[in-house]
Design an enzyme around this catalytic site. Structure first.
Site, PDB file in Angstrom:
ATOM      1  N   TYR A   1      -2.581   0.163   8.897  1.00 50.24           N
ATOM      2  CA  TYR A   1      -1.333  -0.680   9.226  1.00 50.24           C
ATOM      3  C   TYR A   1      -0.617  -0.098  10.432  1.00 50.24           C
ATOM      4  O   TYR A   1      -0.357  -0.550  11.353  1.00 50.24           O
ATOM      5  CB  TYR A   1      -0.512  -1.101   8.369  1.00 50.24           C
ATOM      6  CG  TYR A   1      -1.110  -1.581   7.009  1.00 50.24           C
ATOM      7  CD1 TYR A   1      -2.211  -2.494   7.143  1.00 50.24           C
ATOM      8  CD2 TYR A   1      -0.830  -1.319   5.625  1.00 50.24           C
ATOM      9  CE1 TYR A   1      -2.664  -2.906   6.044  1.00 50.24           C
ATOM     10  CE2 TYR A   1      -1.425  -1.563   4.539  1.00 50.24           C
ATOM     11  CZ  TYR A   1      -2.407  -2.691   4.863  1.00 50.24           C
ATOM     12  OH  TYR A   1      -3.076  -3.088   3.574  1.00 50.24           O
TER      13      TYR A   1
ATOM     14  N   ASP B   1     -12.214  -3.159  -0.631  1.00 51.08           N
ATOM     15  CA  ASP B   1     -11.723  -1.996  -1.262  1.00 51.08           C
ATOM     16  C   ASP B   1     -10.773  -2.648  -2.641  1.00 51.08           C
ATOM     17  O   ASP B   1     -11.029  -2.047  -3.587  1.00 51.08           O
ATOM     18  CB  ASP B   1     -10.763  -1.047  -0.545  1.00 51.08           C
ATOM     19  CG  ASP B   1     -11.586   0.002   0.427  1.00 51.08           C
ATOM     20  OD1 ASP B   1     -12.636   0.088   0.178  1.00 51.08           O
ATOM     21  OD2 ASP B   1     -10.834   0.411   1.296  1.00 51.08           O
ATOM     22  N   GLU B   2     -10.009  -3.485  -2.194  1.00 56.02           N
ATOM     23  CA  GLU B   2      -9.266  -4.107  -3.245  1.00 56.02           C
ATOM     24  C   GLU B   2     -10.194  -4.682  -4.409  1.00 56.02           C
ATOM     25  O   GLU B   2      -9.587  -4.825  -5.497  1.00 56.02           O
ATOM     26  CB  GLU B   2      -8.052  -5.334  -2.560  1.00 56.02           C
ATOM     27  CG  GLU B   2      -6.877  -4.355  -1.718  1.00 56.02           C
ATOM     28  CD  GLU B   2      -6.350  -3.308  -2.343  1.00 56.02           C
ATOM     29  OE1 GLU B   2      -6.219  -3.412  -3.529  1.00 56.02           O
ATOM     30  OE2 GLU B   2      -5.776  -2.208  -1.833  1.00 56.02           O
TER      31      GLU B   2
ATOM     32  N   HIS C   1     -10.735  -2.154  -6.641  1.00 56.31           N
ATOM     33  CA  HIS C   1      -9.689  -1.666  -7.381  1.00 56.31           C
ATOM     34  C   HIS C   1      -9.360  -2.813  -8.617  1.00 56.31           C
ATOM     35  O   HIS C   1      -9.183  -2.200  -9.605  1.00 56.31           O
ATOM     36  CB  HIS C   1      -8.384  -1.522  -6.411  1.00 56.31           C
ATOM     37  CG  HIS C   1      -8.648  -0.616  -5.360  1.00 56.31           C
ATOM     38  ND1 HIS C   1      -7.887  -0.383  -4.302  1.00 56.31           N
ATOM     39  CD2 HIS C   1      -9.668   0.300  -5.005  1.00 56.31           C
ATOM     40  CE1 HIS C   1      -8.499   0.251  -3.318  1.00 56.31           C
ATOM     41  NE2 HIS C   1      -9.388   0.865  -3.869  1.00 56.31           N
TER      42      HIS C   1
ATOM     43  N   ASP D   1       0.605  -1.214  -0.058  1.00 53.72           N
ATOM     44  CA  ASP D   1      -0.118  -0.007  -0.065  1.00 53.72           C
ATOM     45  C   ASP D   1       0.887   1.314   0.040  1.00 53.72           C
ATOM     46  O   ASP D   1       0.452   2.235  -0.497  1.00 53.72           O
ATOM     47  CB  ASP D   1      -1.087  -0.008   1.193  1.00 53.72           C
ATOM     48  CG  ASP D   1      -2.272  -0.889   0.772  1.00 53.72           C
ATOM     49  OD1 ASP D   1      -2.701  -0.576  -0.312  1.00 53.72           O
ATOM     50  OD2 ASP D   1      -2.825  -1.489   1.527  1.00 53.72           O
TER      51      ASP D   1
ATOM     52  N   GLU E   1      -6.063   3.652  -0.981  1.00 51.98           N
ATOM     53  CA  GLU E   1      -5.040   2.972  -0.655  1.00 51.98           C
ATOM     54  C   GLU E   1      -4.020   3.534   0.604  1.00 51.98           C
ATOM     55  O   GLU E   1      -3.487   2.951   1.313  1.00 51.98           O
ATOM     56  CB  GLU E   1      -3.986   2.833  -1.651  1.00 51.98           C
ATOM     57  CG  GLU E   1      -4.544   2.176  -2.886  1.00 51.98           C
ATOM     58  CD  GLU E   1      -4.697   0.695  -3.079  1.00 51.98           C
ATOM     59  OE1 GLU E   1      -4.892  -0.030  -1.997  1.00 51.98           O
ATOM     60  OE2 GLU E   1      -4.912   0.220  -4.168  1.00 51.98           O
TER      61      GLU E   1
ATOM     62  N   GLU F   1      -3.156  -6.474  -7.038  1.00 47.40           N
ATOM     63  CA  GLU F   1      -4.444  -6.489  -6.542  1.00 47.40           C
ATOM     64  C   GLU F   1      -5.259  -7.938  -6.482  1.00 47.40           C
ATOM     65  O   GLU F   1      -6.082  -8.119  -5.491  1.00 47.40           O
ATOM     66  CB  GLU F   1      -5.385  -5.550  -6.931  1.00 47.40           C
ATOM     67  CG  GLU F   1      -4.910  -3.882  -6.502  1.00 47.40           C
ATOM     68  CD  GLU F   1      -5.461  -2.686  -7.501  1.00 47.40           C
ATOM     69  OE1 GLU F   1      -5.775  -3.369  -8.512  1.00 47.40           O
ATOM     70  OE2 GLU F   1      -5.265  -1.744  -7.084  1.00 47.40           O
TER      71      GLU F   1
END
Lengths: 86, 379
Positions: free
Chosen positions: B125, B240-241, B244, B87, B118, B207
């Site tokens: 994290y 989210d990924e 994407h 990310d 992202e 991704e």
């Protein structure tokens, strides 16, 4: 509505999505979002056509459909195997 | 000669007639007319997904983490480090690489929305790491020192870097052969388009495959009711990924079809073999990553062999989504079907009081009191 798959055929139950019908009848079908944006469940449509109440966000090729969010309005033939036949 | 990049070209611009990339740079950010409305739909969906890491309580994770055996601590932190790397790249690179090349507003804004989301992942994290270890620097510093991670960083960033450098030269000097710093360099639009196509393919792979080994581990912990705050965040990231991924699949498929830019279809054909290799290489690298994660021991429900099969299985799926033949013939079944229950987004909720997986502790204090704690208490 009748659904013919690679290994068998079944009737879609009232109010059930095609994805749910495939799962109920022991077919091998992938899923993730179950709402049309990820495309993980895309399968090949061989005969017939489906409609989408809301156009899905995922990319779908001309011969593919998204069983999580399509409406089956006529008998279809799809290329999906039973889990037991894999 | 192509029109030079400008942040606001004052030339009249019919955006409906421009290709996705390499046309006239976008000037007016207008969405009243759209060549590819799908990109605005993606923007709307992404905005509806908005979440903030701070909304997810990870205080129980600190306690869970302390009780993990060392080899599972290694698996957990290893994954966080790798995801932080991914990310870090994705929070900036789509903007830096693609924005100067894009020529329709809805795609330009999708790229910015995508990349922004992202950065939320990156911040999440830090949120997790800050909560589970006393010194986050130990984790972050290792990202550039750990050869297993850095090897992957190289493979991912190379496609971006090459595209960015070549596009810079193209923008500055245009097509043709140039003498630069005593070196002869040939700049060619077809070559530049190839670099864009391969970069997009590599991002698609990132991704589609690279995140999923970590996802699987996070959810395997949560299946044991451990590190559930982390799993909650990973579910939001996975959602989210998936979006994407849909974005890059659309871009790649539009390129391949050639209606948008006929030369792009040629580029796609010319890059066919290399695209397959990008998938193959990433899948092999992810399997090696699983091996590194489990070097001191596996975790319940997951081991090297199962994760390898999973990598092969999803590689096949993702390849067929972008018009490539699957490369792992036997891998036609999901070896960890339980992962889908974690990836499904129906029941992803953000408000902590509604979270069913993360134990909600007020004020980040462990409020559990056992009878033993009251042992020396006298009335």
């Amino acid at each position: 509505m009748q659904v013919i798959t690679r290994d068998t055929l079944f009737e879609l139950a009232e109010g059930e999505t095609l994805l749910e019908g495939l799962e109920r009848t022991g077919h091998h079908v992938e899923y993730q979002c179950r709402s049309g944006y990820c495309g993980a469940c895309r399968i090949k449509l061989k005969v017939g056509s489906v409609v989408y109440p809301k156009p899905p966000l995922a990319f779908v090729k001309r011969d593919e459909i998204l069983p999580c969010c399509c409406l089956v309005t006529e008998p279809i033939v799809i290329n999906v195997p039973l889990k037991s036949k894999l | 000669m192509k029109m030079k990049y400008s942040t606001f070209s004052q030339a009249d611009n019919n955006q409906m007639g421009e290709p996705m990339f390499f046309g006239q740079p976008v000037n007016v950010a207008r969405y009243d007319q759209q060549k590819y409305p799908i990109f605005e739909k993606l923007i709307e969906k992404q905005l509806s997904f908005f979440w903030r890491p701070e909304e997810v309580d990870v205080s129980q994770d600190r306690i869970d983490f302390r009780n993990l055996p060392d080899h599972e601590k290694h698996i957990f932190l290893g994954n966080l480090k790798y995801q932080t790397l991914l990310d870090s790249i994705q929070g900036r690179s789509p903007n830096v690489a693609f924005l100067p090349l894009v020529s329709i507003p809805e795609l330009e804004t999708w790229i910015e929305t995508w990349s922004f989301s992202e950065t939320i992942h990156s911040r999440s994290y830090t949120h997790i790491i800050r909560n589970i270890v006393n010194d986050p620097a130990v984790v972050f510093d290792d990202i550039v020192r750990n050869r297993h991670i850095i090897e992957r960083a190289g493979d991912i960033s190379t496609y971006y870097d090459e595209l960015i450098q070549y596009a810079n030269l193209y923008n500055q000097f245009g097509e043709g052969t140039h003498q630069l710093n005593g070196e002869t360099i040939t700049i060619d639009l077809f070559e530049l388009k190839k670099k864009l196509y391969l970069c997009m393919m590599s991002v698609n792979v990132l991704e589609a495959i690279r995140f999923y080994v970590s996802f699987a581990c996070s959810f395997a912990f949560a299946e044991r009711r451990l590190m559930e705050g982390n799993a909650k965040i990973i579910r939001l990231i996975a959602r989210d990924e998936a979006l994407h991924l849909t974005g890059t699949q659309h871009i790649i498929n539009i390129m391949q079809e050639g209606d948008d830019d006929p030369q792009m279809a040629e580029v796609a054909r010319a890059c066919h073999e290399q695209s397959i290799e990008i998938f193959r290489h990433a899948a092999e690298q992810e399997k090696q990553w699983a091996e590194y994660l489990f070097k001191d021991g596996s975790m319940i429900g997951l081991n090297y062999s199962i994760l390898s099969q999973y990598v092969e299985y999803i590689t096949n799926l993702r390849m067929s989504a972008v018009g490539l033949e699957p490369i792992f013939p036997g891998a036609n079944q999901n070896p960890i079907p339980w992962i889908n229950a974690w990836l499904v987004s129906d029941n992803v909720q953000v408000a902590p009081q509604e979270v069913e997986v993360s134990s909600y502790l007020v004020g980040q204090i462990d409020s559990e009191v056992s009878l033993e704690d009251l042992g020396e208490f006298e009335l």
